[in-house]
Write a protein that holds these residues in place. Structure first.
Motif, short mmCIF file in Angstrom:
data_model
loop_
_atom_site.label_atom_id
_atom_site.label_comp_id
_atom_site.label_asym_id
_atom_site.label_seq_id
_atom_site.Cartn_x
_atom_site.Cartn_y
_atom_site.Cartn_z
N ARG A 197 76.36 -120.45 -2.83
CA ARG A 197 77.55 -120.23 -3.66
C ARG A 197 77.70 -118.76 -4.02
O ARG A 197 76.75 -118.11 -4.45
N VAL A 198 78.92 -118.22 -3.87
CA VAL A 198 79.21 -116.83 -4.23
C VAL A 198 80.36 -116.73 -5.25
O VAL A 198 80.48 -115.73 -5.93
N VAL A 199 81.20 -117.75 -5.33
CA VAL A 199 82.31 -117.75 -6.29
C VAL A 199 81.90 -118.66 -7.45
O VAL A 199 81.73 -119.87 -7.27
N GLU A 200 81.72 -118.06 -8.61
CA GLU A 200 81.28 -118.84 -9.77
C GLU A 200 82.44 -119.66 -10.34
O GLU A 200 83.60 -119.26 -10.29
N GLN A 201 82.08 -120.80 -10.89
CA GLN A 201 83.07 -121.73 -11.44
C GLN A 201 83.94 -121.07 -12.50
O GLN A 201 85.16 -121.23 -12.50
N LYS A 202 83.35 -120.30 -13.40
CA LYS A 202 84.11 -119.66 -14.47
C LYS A 202 85.15 -118.70 -13.91
O LYS A 202 86.30 -118.67 -14.37
N GLN A 203 84.77 -117.92 -12.91
CA GLN A 203 85.69 -116.97 -12.28
C GLN A 203 86.91 -117.71 -11.71
O GLN A 203 88.05 -117.32 -11.94
N ALA A 204 86.65 -118.78 -10.98
CA ALA A 204 87.74 -119.54 -10.36
C ALA A 204 88.59 -120.26 -11.40
O ALA A 204 89.82 -120.27 -11.31
N LYS A 205 87.93 -120.82 -12.39
CA LYS A 205 88.66 -121.54 -13.44
C LYS A 205 89.56 -120.59 -14.23
O LYS A 205 90.71 -120.91 -14.51
N ASP A 206 89.05 -119.42 -14.55
CA ASP A 206 89.85 -118.42 -15.26
C ASP A 206 91.06 -118.00 -14.42
O ASP A 206 92.17 -117.88 -14.94
N TRP A 207 90.85 -117.79 -13.12
CA TRP A 207 91.95 -117.41 -12.24
C TRP A 207 93.01 -118.52 -12.18
O TRP A 207 94.20 -118.25 -12.26
N ALA A 208 92.54 -119.75 -12.07
CA ALA A 208 93.47 -120.89 -12.02
C ALA A 208 94.30 -120.96 -13.30
O ALA A 208 95.53 -121.09 -13.25
#
Length: 163
Positions: free
Chosen positions: A108-119
């Protein structure tokens, strides 16, 4: 890979090489309604974007899936969202950003928080799944179907109030 109605992950399958049309029917909880989703799968290939834009015409919901082990896959989400929003510039399109391949924990390289914040910043819901492990693979369909159903009900109510 599209999993439908209990189909299991296949170890050997053909990657999407063009644009596939997939159909999924989703029951709406606590109603007698169902939503039939027509999904255009392009596997994120730029070569198919012009063809997709012709097929989209007026999208009602969107689902952008990225690979949590691939930073470029995540970064491409912004490009696809922009293309879609340009196509339907006058209306709000509900949607979901989906992080796939969560079973590959060590890669894994994309953390859940990063993606969730972007969404959230882009007005999308967020979920993660592992099709291989059959974990949460139905969630994106339910999110899109419920969002579409809510919009449909709102439009029907608006129409009835005008009559």
């Amino acid at each position: 890979m599209f999993c439908n109605d209990g189909a299991h992950f296949q170890k050997n399958y053909t990657l999407t090489t063009g644009v596939e049309l997939l159909v999924k029917t989703v029951l709406i909880p606590e109603t007698n309604d169902s939503v039939e989703l027509f999904l255009f799968d392009s596997a994120g290939k730029e070569i198919f974007s012009e063809m997709l834009e012709k097929l989209w015409e007026q999208p009602n919901a969107l689902c952008i899936v990225y690979d949590v082990t691939n930073e470029q896959s995540f970064n491409n989400s912004a490009k696809w969202l922009e293309k879609l929003r340009t196509q339907a510039s006058r209306i709000h399109i509900p949607g979901v950003l989906v992080g796939n391949k969560t079973d590959l924990i060590d890669r894994r390289v994309v953390e859940q928080k990063q993606a969730k914040d972007w969404a959230e910043t882009n007005g999308l819901e967020y979920c993660e799944m592992s099709v291989k492990e059959m974990e949460n693979y139905e969630a994106p369909f339910h999110i899109m179907a419920n969002a579409f159903h809510r919009l449909y009900k709102e439009r029907v109510e608006t129409f009835h109030s005008l009559v």
